[in-house]
Design a protein around this motif. Structure first.
Motif, short mmCIF file in Angstrom:
data_model
loop_
_atom_site.label_atom_id
_atom_site.label_comp_id
_atom_site.label_asym_id
_atom_site.label_seq_id
_atom_site.Cartn_x
_atom_site.Cartn_y
_atom_site.Cartn_z
N ARG A 27 0.82 -1.22 0.00
CA ARG A 27 0.00 0.00 0.00
C ARG A 27 0.85 1.26 0.00
O ARG A 27 0.40 2.34 -0.42
N ALA A 28 2.08 1.17 0.43
CA ALA A 28 2.96 2.35 0.57
C ALA A 28 3.52 2.79 -0.78
O ALA A 28 3.64 2.01 -1.73
N ASP A 29 3.90 4.07 -0.82
CA ASP A 29 4.59 4.60 -2.00
C ASP A 29 6.08 4.28 -1.97
O ASP A 29 6.68 4.02 -3.00
N TRP A 30 6.66 4.32 -0.77
CA TRP A 30 8.09 4.07 -0.58
C TRP A 30 8.30 3.17 0.63
O TRP A 30 7.58 3.28 1.62
N VAL A 31 9.32 2.33 0.56
CA VAL A 31 9.85 1.60 1.71
C VAL A 31 11.24 2.13 1.98
O VAL A 31 12.00 2.40 1.04
N VAL A 32 11.60 2.28 3.26
CA VAL A 32 12.93 2.76 3.62
C VAL A 32 13.50 1.90 4.74
O VAL A 32 12.76 1.26 5.49
N THR A 33 14.80 1.89 4.84
CA THR A 33 15.49 1.33 6.00
C THR A 33 15.97 2.48 6.87
O THR A 33 15.96 3.65 6.44
N SER A 34 16.42 2.18 8.07
CA SER A 34 16.89 3.25 8.96
C SER A 34 18.11 3.96 8.38
O SER A 34 18.31 5.15 8.63
N GLY A 35 18.90 3.23 7.60
CA GLY A 35 20.12 3.83 7.06
C GLY A 35 19.88 4.85 5.95
O GLY A 35 20.70 5.74 5.73
N ILE A 36 18.74 4.74 5.26
CA ILE A 36 18.50 5.63 4.12
C ILE A 36 17.25 6.48 4.30
O ILE A 36 16.93 7.32 3.46
N ALA A 37 16.54 6.30 5.41
CA ALA A 37 15.27 6.99 5.61
C ALA A 37 15.40 8.50 5.49
O ALA A 37 14.60 9.15 4.80
N ALA A 38 16.38 9.08 6.17
CA ALA A 38 16.51 10.54 6.17
C ALA A 38 16.79 11.08 4.77
O ALA A 38 16.26 12.12 4.37
N LYS A 39 17.62 10.38 4.00
CA LYS A 39 17.93 10.84 2.64
C LYS A 39 16.70 10.83 1.76
O LYS A 39 16.46 11.79 0.99
N ILE A 40 15.91 9.77 1.82
CA ILE A 40 14.73 9.69 0.97
C ILE A 40 13.68 10.71 1.40
O ILE A 40 13.06 11.38 0.56
N VAL A 41 13.47 10.86 2.70
CA VAL A 41 12.51 11.84 3.18
C VAL A 41 12.95 13.26 2.81
O VAL A 41 12.14 14.09 2.38
N LYS A 42 14.23 13.53 2.93
CA LYS A 42 14.74 14.85 2.53
C LYS A 42 14.50 15.10 1.05
O LYS A 42 14.08 16.19 0.64
N GLY A 90 10.48 8.06 12.99
CA GLY A 90 9.81 9.11 12.22
C GLY A 90 10.08 10.49 12.78
O GLY A 90 10.33 11.45 12.04
N ASP A 91 10.04 10.62 14.10
CA ASP A 91 10.31 11.90 14.75
C ASP A 91 11.75 12.35 14.49
O ASP A 91 12.01 13.52 14.21
N TYR A 92 12.68 11.40 14.58
CA TYR A 92 14.09 11.71 14.32
C TYR A 92 14.27 12.21 12.89
O TYR A 92 14.93 13.24 12.64
N VAL A 93 13.69 11.50 11.93
CA VAL A 93 13.81 11.89 10.53
C VAL A 93 13.16 13.25 10.29
O VAL A 93 13.70 14.10 9.56
N GLN A 94 12.01 13.47 10.90
CA GLN A 94 11.32 14.74 10.74
C GLN A 94 12.15 15.90 11.28
O GLN A 94 12.25 16.97 10.66
N ARG A 95 12.80 15.68 12.42
CA ARG A 95 13.61 16.74 13.03
C ARG A 95 14.82 17.11 12.19
O ARG A 95 15.21 18.28 12.11
N ILE A 96 15.44 16.13 11.55
CA ILE A 96 16.67 16.44 10.80
C ILE A 96 16.40 16.84 9.35
O ILE A 96 17.30 17.37 8.69
N THR A 97 15.18 16.62 8.85
CA THR A 97 14.86 16.99 7.47
C THR A 97 13.92 18.18 7.37
O THR A 97 13.90 18.86 6.34
N GLY A 98 13.14 18.43 8.44
CA GLY A 98 12.15 19.50 8.38
C GLY A 98 10.92 19.15 7.56
O GLY A 98 10.10 20.03 7.25
N ALA A 99 10.75 17.89 7.19
CA ALA A 99 9.63 17.49 6.35
C ALA A 99 8.31 17.56 7.10
O ALA A 99 8.25 17.43 8.33
N ASP A 100 7.23 17.77 6.36
CA ASP A 100 5.86 17.75 6.90
C ASP A 100 5.43 16.29 6.94
O ASP A 100 5.15 15.69 5.89
N MET A 101 5.37 15.69 8.14
CA MET A 101 5.10 14.27 8.28
C MET A 101 4.01 14.01 9.32
O MET A 101 4.06 14.58 10.41
N LEU A 102 3.05 13.17 8.96
CA LEU A 102 2.11 12.62 9.93
C LEU A 102 2.65 11.27 10.36
O LEU A 102 2.93 10.42 9.50
N LEU A 103 2.79 11.07 11.67
CA LEU A 103 3.48 9.89 12.17
C LEU A 103 2.52 8.86 12.74
O LEU A 103 1.67 9.18 13.58
#
Length: 354
Positions: free
Chosen positions: A151-166, A184-197
């Motif tokens: 159902r998802a648009d993207w799958v990520v691992t912890s190692g690449i999550a921030a890069k893809i979200v950015k 999710g909170d960690y990735v949101q904080r370092i990328t500034g992305a608009d994310m519903l968690l």
């Protein structure tokens, strides 16, 4: 504007009792010899996660298999000519292996080896969440079922999550994230992305306690603190290195510190000791204010894997991963996006900037 739809409440996951396999040397060697014979007969290769027992990790390497994170386990299995993949880990790892290797038989020592993150994100609830926010791109962590990945648009691992979200953020996308709220909170904080968690969490990583970690660090001032980003924000804030399992192992190998305080599943210590035999490794504390156990630094579902169960499944059959083809094909697409992104980023075709 997105239709009103509340973020799902934080799920309560009932974890099984911790039961780790205990073997004496004679039984261990007998079981390993039998497994090696059966693996040859069945054209099988063993891929084991870093969080499984030392016995399974050693056996995987002794038989030409792989010890790694979940994605590399699946990729290794895809490249290996064996017709049968034995996945020692938790169920979503077996499913990921099957998604990438539909032509192969994929079996596990115990199909009851679940994951608290996977269990916390049922496919029907996640689908409803996505449907309520059609304006958002859905990004899910690898620790999810095949149906959620489909159902998802993207799958990520912890190692690449921030890069893809950015990257998605820079493209102007708003995101849905599932299932781990801390990652999710960690990735949101370092990328500034608009994310519903989504509000899932890992029962192992959520147990680490910041105040007790501060005290331990005071007692070991030369130690570097290594933290997996599935941990709470207060624990991440104390880290010298935040990273995936593979990145944390590399930190132990390359950093000059004589000691390391490690905030992830203690199954990883076996590979860390092998990578840096002279280093001292300490478990990050799970006891302290708000604790529910003395030491929670090991996954009870990972502990379900063992040599006895592996012999049984090779001798008797069963425990095979099956995925409906329509789900598998859609899940493969969301995983392939990540693989293609990783290849393009490595080749310099994607520039993320600051």
């Amino acid at each position: 504007m997105s239709p009103a739809f509340p973020v799902p409440v934080r799920p309560v996951i009932q974890q099984p009792p911790m039961v780790e396999e205990v073997l004496d040397d004679a039984e261990r060697e007998t079981l390993k010899a039998r497994i090696k014979t059966l693996m040859k007969q069945q054209d099988a290769v063993l891929v084991a996660h870093y969080y499984t027992s030392a016995d399974l990790q050693d056996l995987a390497e002794e038989t030409g298999g792989c010890v790694s994170d979940s994605l590399e386990m699946a990729r290794f299995g895809h490249a290996h000519p064996a017709k049968t993949l034995i996945v020692a880990g938790v169920k979503f790892m077996g499913e990921t292996a099957k998604i990438l290797n539909p032509e192969k038989r994929v079996i596990m020592p115990d199909l009851g080896a679940e994951c608290s993150l996977d269990l916390a994100c049922p496919a029907d609830e996640f689908t409803a969440f996505c449907d309520a926010h059609p304006d958002r791109v859905s990004v899910v962590y690898a620790n999810t079922s095949a149906a959620v990945k489909a159902r998802a648009d993207w799958v990520v691992t912890s190692g690449i999550a921030a890069k893809i979200v950015k990257y998605l953020h820079q493209q102007g996308h708003k995101l849905l994230w599932a299932p781990d709220r801390h990652l999710g909170d960690y990735v949101q904080r370092i990328t500034g992305a608009d994310m519903l968690l989504w509000q899932g969490s890992c029962v192992v990583h959520e147990a680490f306690k910041a105040e007790a970690l501060k005290k331990l660090r005071t007692e070991h001032p030369d130690a570097a603190v290594l933290v997996h980003p599935e941990s709470p924000e207060a624990v991440i804030a104390l880290a010298d290195v935040v990273g995936s399992t593979t990145q944390l192992i590399e930190a132990v190998r390359t950093l000059p510190n004589p000691e390391f305080i490690v905030a992830t599943d203690n199954g990883i210590f076996h590979k860390m000791h092998a990578a840096a035999p002279g280093k001292i490794l300490l478990e990050a504390p799970t006891a302290g204010e708000g604790a529910t156990c003395t030491s929670c630094a090991h996954c009870p579902w990972m502990a379900m894997n063992g040599l006895r169960k592996l012999v049984a499944v090779l001798e008797n059959g069963g425990n095979e991963i099956h995925i409906e083809e329509s789900i598998r094909a859609r899940a493969r697409l969301s995983i392939q996006k990540m693989l293609d992104f990783a290849a393009a980023e490595k080749a310099g075709h994607i520039q993320l900037g600051d």
